[in-house]
Design a protein around this motif. Structure first.
Motif, PDB file in Angstrom:
ATOM      1  N   ILE A  52     -10.614  55.413 -39.499  1.00 59.79           N
ATOM      2  CA  ILE A  52     -11.217  56.557 -38.813  1.00 59.79           C
ATOM      3  C   ILE A  52     -12.192  56.019 -37.776  1.00 59.79           C
ATOM      4  CG2 ILE A  52     -12.621  58.629 -39.141  1.00 59.79           C
ATOM      5  CD1 ILE A  52     -11.736  58.230 -42.202  1.00 59.79           C
ATOM      6  N   ARG A  53     -12.200  56.624 -36.608  1.00 62.40           N
ATOM      7  CA  ARG A  53     -13.136  56.192 -35.567  1.00 62.40           C
ATOM      8  C   ARG A  53     -14.028  57.357 -35.186  1.00 62.40           C
ATOM      9  NH1 ARG A  53     -12.108  58.246 -30.681  1.00 62.40           N
ATOM     10  NH2 ARG A  53     -10.037  59.079 -30.304  1.00 62.40           N
ATOM     11  N   SER A  54     -15.236  57.025 -34.795  1.00 60.71           N
ATOM     12  CA  SER A  54     -16.152  58.047 -34.302  1.00 60.71           C
ATOM     13  C   SER A  54     -15.714  58.461 -32.905  1.00 60.71           C
ATOM     14  CB  SER A  54     -17.571  57.476 -34.241  1.00 60.71           C
ATOM     15  OG  SER A  54     -18.421  58.356 -33.535  1.00 60.71           O
ATOM     16  N   ASN A  55     -15.850  59.730 -32.593  1.00 62.94           N
ATOM     17  CA  ASN A  55     -15.490  60.196 -31.254  1.00 62.94           C
ATOM     18  C   ASN A  55     -16.589  59.884 -30.239  1.00 62.94           C
ATOM     19  OD1 ASN A  55     -17.393  62.079 -31.960  1.00 62.94           O
ATOM     20  ND2 ASN A  55     -16.042  63.834 -31.858  1.00 62.94           N
ATOM     21  N   GLN A  56     -17.649  59.215 -30.679  1.00 64.40           N
ATOM     22  CA  GLN A  56     -18.723  58.812 -29.773  1.00 64.40           C
ATOM     23  C   GLN A  56     -18.700  57.318 -29.471  1.00 64.40           C
ATOM     24  OE1 GLN A  56     -22.489  60.319 -31.158  1.00 64.40           O
ATOM     25  NE2 GLN A  56     -21.638  62.338 -31.559  1.00 64.40           N
ATOM     26  N   ASN A  58     -20.322  50.687 -31.944  1.00 60.47           N
ATOM     27  CA  ASN A  58     -19.241  51.617 -32.256  1.00 60.47           C
ATOM     28  C   ASN A  58     -19.090  51.664 -33.765  1.00 60.47           C
ATOM     29  OD1 ASN A  58     -18.580  52.331 -29.633  1.00 60.47           O
ATOM     30  ND2 ASN A  58     -17.214  50.601 -29.394  1.00 60.47           N
ATOM     31  N   PHE A  59     -18.521  52.754 -34.258  1.00 67.70           N
ATOM     32  CA  PHE A  59     -18.453  52.947 -35.698  1.00 67.70           C
ATOM     33  C   PHE A  59     -17.043  53.336 -36.123  1.00 67.70           C
ATOM     34  CE2 PHE A  59     -19.245  55.075 -39.725  1.00 67.70           C
ATOM     35  CZ  PHE A  59     -20.117  54.185 -40.318  1.00 67.70           C
ATOM     36  N   PHE A  60     -16.526  52.578 -37.074  1.00 59.06           N
ATOM     37  CA  PHE A  60     -15.230  52.846 -37.677  1.00 59.06           C
ATOM     38  C   PHE A  60     -15.408  52.883 -39.186  1.00 59.06           C
ATOM     39  CE2 PHE A  60     -14.461  50.836 -33.665  1.00 59.06           C
ATOM     40  CZ  PHE A  60     -13.358  51.505 -33.147  1.00 59.06           C
ATOM     41  N   PHE A  95     -16.454  52.337 -54.623  1.00 59.70           N
ATOM     42  CA  PHE A  95     -15.607  53.046 -55.568  1.00 59.70           C
ATOM     43  C   PHE A  95     -16.012  54.510 -55.651  1.00 59.70           C
ATOM     44  CE2 PHE A  95     -14.609  54.484 -59.897  1.00 59.70           C
ATOM     45  CZ  PHE A  95     -13.241  54.296 -59.865  1.00 59.70           C
ATOM     46  N   ASN A  96     -15.039  55.383 -55.687  1.00 55.41           N
ATOM     47  CA  ASN A  96     -15.245  56.817 -55.865  1.00 55.41           C
ATOM     48  C   ASN A  96     -16.047  57.449 -54.719  1.00 55.41           C
ATOM     49  OD1 ASN A  96     -14.756  59.169 -57.248  1.00 55.41           O
ATOM     50  ND2 ASN A  96     -16.608  59.030 -58.457  1.00 55.41           N
ATOM     51  N   ASP A  97     -15.757  57.041 -53.514  1.00 53.09           N
ATOM     52  CA  ASP A  97     -16.423  57.580 -52.337  1.00 53.09           C
ATOM     53  C   ASP A  97     -15.370  57.748 -51.254  1.00 53.09           C
ATOM     54  OD1 ASP A  97     -18.379  58.466 -50.613  1.00 53.09           O
ATOM     55  OD2 ASP A  97     -19.266  56.496 -50.287  1.00 53.09           O
ATOM     56  N   TYR A  98     -15.746  58.339 -50.150  1.00 50.35           N
ATOM     57  CA  TYR A  98     -14.865  58.503 -49.008  1.00 50.35           C
ATOM     58  C   TYR A  98     -15.733  58.552 -47.770  1.00 50.35           C
ATOM     59  CZ  TYR A  98     -16.481  63.265 -48.843  1.00 50.35           C
ATOM     60  OH  TYR A  98     -17.288  64.359 -48.746  1.00 50.35           O
ATOM     61  N   PHE A  99     -15.123  58.627 -46.623  1.00 51.22           N
ATOM     62  CA  PHE A  99     -15.842  58.735 -45.376  1.00 51.22           C
ATOM     63  C   PHE A  99     -15.244  59.927 -44.644  1.00 51.22           C
ATOM     64  CE2 PHE A  99     -17.178  57.858 -41.170  1.00 51.22           C
ATOM     65  CZ  PHE A  99     -18.470  57.469 -41.400  1.00 51.22           C
ATOM     66  N   PHE A 100     -15.991  60.751 -44.017  1.00 50.75           N
ATOM     67  CA  PHE A 100     -16.866  60.473 -42.917  1.00 50.75           C
ATOM     68  C   PHE A 100     -18.255  61.032 -43.172  1.00 50.75           C
ATOM     69  CE2 PHE A 100     -18.152  60.523 -38.432  1.00 50.75           C
ATOM     70  CZ  PHE A 100     -17.644  59.336 -38.010  1.00 50.75           C
ATOM     71  N   HIS A 101     -19.272  60.181 -43.097  1.00 53.00           N
ATOM     72  CA  HIS A 101     -20.666  60.576 -43.198  1.00 53.00           C
ATOM     73  C   HIS A 101     -21.267  60.473 -41.795  1.00 53.00           C
ATOM     74  CE1 HIS A 101     -20.333  60.498 -47.527  1.00 53.00           C
ATOM     75  NE2 HIS A 101     -19.941  59.249 -47.498  1.00 53.00           N
ATOM     76  N   PRO A 102     -21.352  61.569 -41.061  1.00 54.46           N
ATOM     77  CA  PRO A 102     -21.783  61.522 -39.662  1.00 54.46           C
ATOM     78  C   PRO A 102     -23.152  60.886 -39.446  1.00 54.46           C
ATOM     79  CG  PRO A 102     -20.828  63.666 -40.160  1.00 54.46           C
ATOM     80  CD  PRO A 102     -20.965  62.933 -41.466  1.00 54.46           C
ATOM     81  N   HIS A 103     -24.066  61.012 -40.406  1.00 52.56           N
ATOM     82  CA  HIS A 103     -25.393  60.417 -40.217  1.00 52.56           C
ATOM     83  C   HIS A 103     -25.325  58.893 -40.157  1.00 52.56           C
ATOM     84  CE1 HIS A 103     -24.874  60.296 -44.581  1.00 52.56           C
ATOM     85  NE2 HIS A 103     -25.811  59.353 -44.609  1.00 52.56           N
ATOM     86  N   LEU A 104     -24.373  58.265 -40.847  1.00 56.54           N
ATOM     87  CA  LEU A 104     -24.210  56.821 -40.755  1.00 56.54           C
ATOM     88  C   LEU A 104     -23.724  56.418 -39.368  1.00 56.54           C
ATOM     89  CD1 LEU A 104     -22.579  55.955 -44.190  1.00 56.54           C
ATOM     90  CD2 LEU A 104     -24.934  55.559 -43.471  1.00 56.54           C
TER      91      LEU A 104
END
Length: 69
Positions: free
Chosen positions: A16-20, A53-55, A34-43
């Motif tokens: 996943i890539r940030s649109n910014q 850039n953030f992926f 473990f037992n997590d997922y992304f997307f956390h926009p604050h990170l």
């Protein structure tokens, strides 16, 4: 990203890539625990403020990589 099948069938991970993101910047790849997922926009926002850039990677069987079996 596709991987060999496991005992439940098809296995994928999703990049996943940030649109910014801005071309030419250094990048950070977030890999959740473990037992997590992304997307956390604050990170992503924090890294963008530091001019990175953030992926992120939704690993197998979590978030966008969860498949019905």
């Amino acid at each position: 990203l596709e991987f060999p099948d496991d005992y439940e069938g098809k296995v994928t991970a999703t990049l996943i890539r940030s649109n910014q993101n801005i071309s030419g910047r250094k990048s950070v790849l977030y890999i959740h625990g473990f037992n997590d997922y992304f997307f956390h926009p604050h990170l992503a926002a924090g890294f963008h403020q530091q001019e990175f850039n953030f992926f992120a990677l939704d690993l197998r069987k979590y978030g966008r990589s969860l498949l019905p079996h």
